[in-house]
Design a protein around this motif. Sequence first.
Motif, mmCIF file in Angstrom:
data_model
loop_
_atom_site.group_PDB
_atom_site.id
_atom_site.type_symbol
_atom_site.label_atom_id
_atom_site.label_comp_id
_atom_site.label_asym_id
_atom_site.label_seq_id
_atom_site.Cartn_x
_atom_site.Cartn_y
_atom_site.Cartn_z
ATOM 1 N N LEU A 168 -13.474 -34.538 4.344
ATOM 2 C CA LEU A 168 -13.004 -33.294 4.960
ATOM 3 C C LEU A 168 -13.399 -32.083 4.115
ATOM 4 O O LEU A 168 -13.785 -31.047 4.644
ATOM 5 N N ALA A 169 -13.307 -32.232 2.792
ATOM 6 C CA ALA A 169 -13.608 -31.092 1.911
ATOM 7 C C ALA A 169 -15.073 -30.678 2.014
ATOM 8 O O ALA A 169 -15.408 -29.516 1.771
ATOM 9 N N ALA A 170 -15.935 -31.623 2.363
ATOM 10 C CA ALA A 170 -17.367 -31.322 2.412
ATOM 11 C C ALA A 170 -17.853 -31.050 3.831
ATOM 12 O O ALA A 170 -19.036 -30.828 4.050
ATOM 13 N N HIS A 171 -16.951 -31.056 4.778
ATOM 14 C CA HIS A 171 -17.351 -30.953 6.189
ATOM 15 C C HIS A 171 -17.720 -29.503 6.555
ATOM 16 O O HIS A 171 -17.007 -28.580 6.170
ATOM 17 N N PRO A 172 -18.792 -29.301 7.307
ATOM 18 C CA PRO A 172 -19.170 -27.935 7.704
ATOM 19 C C PRO A 172 -18.069 -27.208 8.481
ATOM 20 O O PRO A 172 -17.919 -25.985 8.353
ATOM 21 N N LEU A 195 -3.437 -32.033 8.370
ATOM 22 C CA LEU A 195 -4.506 -32.032 7.362
ATOM 23 C C LEU A 195 -5.822 -31.591 8.002
ATOM 24 O O LEU A 195 -6.558 -30.784 7.444
ATOM 25 N N MET A 196 -6.105 -32.126 9.186
ATOM 26 C CA MET A 196 -7.362 -31.763 9.849
ATOM 27 C C MET A 196 -7.263 -30.436 10.594
ATOM 28 O O MET A 196 -8.153 -29.605 10.507
ATOM 29 N N GLU A 197 -6.146 -30.249 11.303
ATOM 30 C CA GLU A 197 -6.042 -29.041 12.129
ATOM 31 C C GLU A 197 -5.846 -27.781 11.291
ATOM 32 O O GLU A 197 -6.456 -26.742 11.568
ATOM 33 N N LEU A 198 -4.979 -27.877 10.279
ATOM 34 C CA LEU A 198 -4.571 -26.660 9.569
ATOM 35 C C LEU A 198 -5.159 -26.531 8.168
ATOM 36 O O LEU A 198 -5.323 -25.431 7.667
ATOM 37 N N HIS A 199 -5.438 -27.662 7.513
ATOM 38 C CA HIS A 199 -5.888 -27.566 6.117
ATOM 39 C C HIS A 199 -7.412 -27.584 5.991
ATOM 40 O O HIS A 199 -7.944 -27.109 5.002
ATOM 41 N N THR A 200 -8.110 -28.209 6.963
ATOM 42 C CA THR A 200 -9.553 -28.383 6.761
ATOM 43 C C THR A 200 -10.409 -28.012 7.979
ATOM 44 O O THR A 200 -11.014 -26.944 7.997
ATOM 45 N N LEU A 201 -10.463 -28.865 8.986
ATOM 46 C CA LEU A 201 -11.470 -28.699 10.039
ATOM 47 C C LEU A 201 -11.149 -27.578 11.024
ATOM 48 O O LEU A 201 -12.057 -26.962 11.582
ATOM 49 N N GLY A 202 -9.866 -27.326 11.256
ATOM 50 C CA GLY A 202 -9.486 -26.394 12.311
ATOM 51 C C GLY A 202 -9.384 -27.137 13.636
ATOM 52 O O GLY A 202 -9.991 -28.202 13.812
ATOM 53 N N VAL A 203 -8.633 -26.559 14.574
ATOM 54 C CA VAL A 203 -8.299 -27.293 15.794
ATOM 55 C C VAL A 203 -9.543 -27.640 16.619
ATOM 56 O O VAL A 203 -9.568 -28.657 17.313
ATOM 57 N N ASP A 204 -10.581 -26.807 16.503
ATOM 58 C CA ASP A 204 -11.824 -27.102 17.221
ATOM 59 C C ASP A 204 -12.883 -27.686 16.299
ATOM 60 O O ASP A 204 -14.080 -27.605 16.574
ATOM 61 N N GLY A 205 -12.447 -28.275 15.216
ATOM 62 C CA GLY A 205 -13.385 -28.716 14.183
ATOM 63 C C GLY A 205 -14.083 -30.035 14.454
ATOM 64 O O GLY A 205 -14.850 -30.518 13.620
ATOM 65 N N GLY A 206 -13.805 -30.653 15.604
ATOM 66 C CA GLY A 206 -14.573 -31.832 15.978
ATOM 67 C C GLY A 206 -13.903 -33.163 15.691
ATOM 68 O O GLY A 206 -14.578 -34.179 15.566
#
Lengths: 498, 405
Positions: free
Chosen positions: A281-285, A206-217
């Motif tokens: 997650l949906a609102a995260h930069p 969910l975080m790595e692939l759907h929203t933030l990306g692997v370097d998304g913090g």
Amino acid sequence: MDLQQRSLAKKIAAFATLASSGADRAARTDNPDQPLPPPTADILTLSRCTFGITEALARQIDRLGREQWLRRQLDWNRIDDSPVEEQLHKQTPTIYMSEAELAELGNGFRVASQLKQATLFRAMFSPRQLYEVMVEFWNNHFSIYHRDGAVILLKTLDDRDVIRPHALGKFRDLLHASSKSPAMLLYLDNHTNVAGTPNENYARELMELHTLGVDGGYTETDVQEVARCFTGWAIADWRSENKGKFQFYPNRHDQGAKTVLGRLIDPGGGIRDGEQVVDMLAAHPSTARFICTKLARHFVSDQPPQTLVERMSQVFLDTDGDIPSLLEEMILSEEFLATADAKFKRPMEYLMSALRCTNPTLERQSYASLGSYLYALGQLPFEWGPPDGYPDTAGYWTSTNGVLNRWNFASLLAGSRLPGISIDYQGLAGDNRSAEETVDSLAHRLLHRRLNRTHREAFIRFLEDKDPENRLADQGDFQERIPALIGLMLSSPYFQYR
Amino acid sequence: MKLSRRKFLQLTALGSASLAAPRLAFSSEGNDRSDDIIISIFLRGAADGLNIVPPWGDPDYYRLRPNLAISEPGDQDGTLALDDLFGFHPGMVSLMPVYEQGDLAVIHACGSPSPSHSHFEAQDLMERGLEENTNEFNGWLGRYLDYRMDDSFGVFHAVAMGIAPPRTLAHQASSIAMPDIESFTLQFPTGEEEKIRTLLKELYSGDEMLDQASRDTLAAVDELALADPLRYAPENGAQYPDSPFGRQMQAMGQLIRADLGLRAGALSLGGWDTHEGEAATLESLVPDLAGSLAAFHTDMGADMNHITVVVMTEFGRRAYENGSAGTDHGHGSFMLAMGSNVNGGQVFHQWPGLKDENLYGSGDLEVTTDYRQVLAEMIDRRTTGMPLDTLFPGFSGYSPLGIFS
């Protein structure tokens, strides 16, 4: 499947009109000495925003102009595609079935096969072309492997009730829907994620692939905490009334406090825990940047221009992830127009565009032919095993296997040698008296752009071939060589890029 | 952008300073031994070293995996003991003879020091031979190919069985990718083939993305037709599993037999992401892996003297089981090395133990052997060698474990 619905056997006149209008032709497109003369802005737009250019589309964008055409496509609900849906009701009825009906049917293979067929059918024939492109984009972003147990049934619901309603909506709504999609819950194992012994699979992807990306913090601790938030999110038992639907089981949920991305989630939140995570997650930069990078990578360039990604990310944050606003910002940008041919067509785009421009008669068995080539090329819908989706950069697709199978497909399609698929050569090439005219009209019809002078001469030579060893050429009739020329054009660099 | 082999050779000849640089490690000069054919197999999805090569002699293994552990040797479906500490998953049975014969070595608590628990990031780093992200695009095996490349390299010097070559093989020239041998033929209309081929070459000449790939495709189709690898049936009674992976291993063997000039091959076997219902998944995947490797070993017979096979995975699984009868992403896992010049029949390890205080991060098996130790030793001992910092930029502290002779 019976794809005969369409009748687009049109003449080349439309392209002549298009070519003479010249309104938004960049000056450089007129130079026939460039190795690969680029398409016009209109043609570039069509080749990126649709599954392939047709005569009708080319006329439409010429009449409306790019901006107006784009706005119409974005207003997808107002485009009538009832003829397509009527056909699908007859051909692939399982895509309309409820959870209960699918469960009763039990024939997973038939259900999966009909969803794949419907996907191809819509890509080929729906007038909602940009919408279908975005459905494919989101199906790939929220990639789910068709052959993972009951996913074979549940993906039909995911495509219909999760991806399609939100493909041109708000990213937040799409993410919420996906987080409660039974197919996703099953595929990423969240249906067995329970308090005490959590399963991290969905939380991580969910975080790595759907929203933030692997370097998304996010950290490893965030993965574990998010997994706890989603404990109890499952699928109602096949024996229950709600079978096959999302169900939250409070008794399996970890009711303790959690900390996600530095924010405290109060104890006792129940289902709100996961929903709160989705909202965060949906609102995260990082999500804005990740999604906009993927969109720009799909529509603009394998190395998306950072200026564009930054502007799009701002739009994402300002509009709560409004997908049409993102597309407008991107498609009407200078970066979009400055990157003609930067994208290599993936197999699905290649096959669909070849079919849409040659406009063949498709009979029932054609689906098997298309399926086998999409399989050989590696992009049969919903058949990518890992959750990251089919690669969207050229490197993966330009292998010897990719080149070989493209050429073979083009050659067999052009020769009407694929079972169930036959081309109307008269309709496609028209009544041309000379090889030159034939090459020019086919280039307009199939390649939608000017040919380099040397290439044009080579095509003409090929068509005029008088090789005495060639029986057909002996008859002195270049018409007989038109199928081979069509195959060659579709095999050429002119047809590989968008 | 891909360079043609000739162009690449020209460039390296011009800028030969890098080739003349001292070799930092590796074999003595003047060694005229030819290179082994290297076959690299990547288990995608993070294969569970703890259940594929269970540490049955470590009591904490059974403490952490009360439902999932492979039971002790002697039990029904129990571990196949290799020594007092380790054994094989029962699905590895077909590899037992290869192990006992000394042609198969296991390296345990092995993997990448990268802390990444992302499949995609970790695979990418391992295939590029890096610990953290840099600008290095090519794969570790690709860098070996680039270093070794000379006029003897043909179009089939690097082959991936599959849709596309994995990053492991990425190098300056291009690799051949084919899911199978049978379908690697052109279907141009009869009588037009030559003209179409000539015209395609002309059309793609100078095309940034596809010039080289289109030339290689045409050349590969011709060479393949001439060599006709399909005429080689498995030898020595080898029986490959009837699975996509089994067929691809067999095809790799046929390409070697057909003498097409293969120097490096790559295959992938996916499906190891066992978050849920792990036992059933391993029951089907492990025999597929083991049976394919064993059949390849049997089939190649004496030729295993100049073939080395290595098997790796991006990371292992959490040491303790989750509530879904599976395991989440972990850290250390295992590797395999197979060939006649492997000092097999043993498990190379510095076992970190599975007590809570010995675990890495959230409860993972520690990595005590860097996977690059294994690969560096293979390139050192089984080829004519190359500079370590070219093969694995940023990796120091190479000390051979004695896996290869």
